[in-house]
Design an enzyme around this catalytic site. Sequence first.
Site, short mmCIF file in Angstrom:
data_model
loop_
_atom_site.label_atom_id
_atom_site.label_comp_id
_atom_site.label_asym_id
_atom_site.label_seq_id
_atom_site.Cartn_x
_atom_site.Cartn_y
_atom_site.Cartn_z
N ILE A 60 -27.11 -6.27 40.64
CA ILE A 60 -28.33 -7.02 40.96
C ILE A 60 -28.22 -7.56 42.38
CG2 ILE A 60 -29.87 -8.88 40.22
CD1 ILE A 60 -29.47 -6.64 38.13
N TYR B 19 -12.78 -12.27 35.65
CA TYR B 19 -14.23 -12.25 35.44
C TYR B 19 -14.58 -11.42 34.22
CZ TYR B 19 -19.19 -11.58 36.52
OH TYR B 19 -20.57 -11.54 36.46
N LYS C 272 -16.42 -12.73 30.74
CA LYS C 272 -17.70 -12.22 30.28
C LYS C 272 -17.60 -11.58 28.89
CE LYS C 272 -20.16 -13.63 33.73
NZ LYS C 272 -21.18 -14.68 33.53
N ASN D 79 -26.61 -19.54 32.65
CA ASN D 79 -26.42 -18.51 33.67
C ASN D 79 -25.31 -18.84 34.66
OD1 ASN D 79 -27.43 -16.43 35.79
ND2 ASN D 79 -27.70 -18.40 36.82
N THR E 286 -28.07 -9.98 44.60
CA THR E 286 -27.85 -11.41 44.76
C THR E 286 -26.69 -11.65 45.73
OG1 THR E 286 -26.24 -11.54 42.95
CG2 THR E 286 -28.57 -11.79 42.37
#
Length: 279
Positions: free
Chosen positions: A216, A183, A187, A116, A218
Amino acid sequence: MLRVAPLLSHYFLQWIVNKKKVSRNMPAMLEGKTILVTGASSGIGREAAKVMAGHGASMVAAARREADLAETVRQIESAGGTATYVVTDVTDGMQVERAVQHAVATFGGLNAAFNNAGILEAAGHLHEVENDAFDNIISVNLKGTFLSMKYEIGYILENGGGSIVNDSSYMGLRGGTGLQAAYTASKHGVLGLTKAAARDYARKGIRVNAICPGVIDTTMMHGLDNDGDPAARSRMERWVPMGRYGEPGEVGQLVAFLCSDAASYITGQAIPVDGGVTS
């Protein structure tokens, strides 16, 4: 009706008692499994570790920030779970191998892993991305996933097989936001590694899948919503078909399922958990 109601109440109470008996007798979904989680110091990694510990797994939390790792372990143990931590930089192969060896030495083997660990770049157009920034994103998000799988797989094979879950992103399934080129590239690369490994080890007892989280709640997401600015958050929520941020624990439940034997016929898949963003 007056005579029927007590009878219904009796059967309802008996149903509750029987349900509790069944729950006590049912084994936890991850009972007896040792699972390594990278990036377990916060966010999705921490919550996934807590969820899987709640399902009976012995957890090994790995990340760079020792104080935050210790807090992850404290939260797991305070809820009755079993966990240990090992400080790990996933860009360093020796540290990753040490983390895997720590899992084996502490709990006797390795059954599954959730890779993760990841970082997010500052938003900007592709031609404005600094070369070093691009290299850093690829090193953590893509190379870190490669190194994690490289050292996990051998030990999982020794245990007769198991499961690996890699954390990609909804940006791994599409062109991203348009302002996260490095990014997004990293991914997409994670999905390539996932599919290649899934085919390589499908007949050796190792399943390899990826999850693709969307919006999400976070600290990483705060890099995209101006640190939780209400107006920016509201715009993000309107963009999500379900109209809200996902909770890290909701992602953790998917990871737990994929690490369990209940997902025994699932491999090589990229599974969105994004409130409908990629629908």
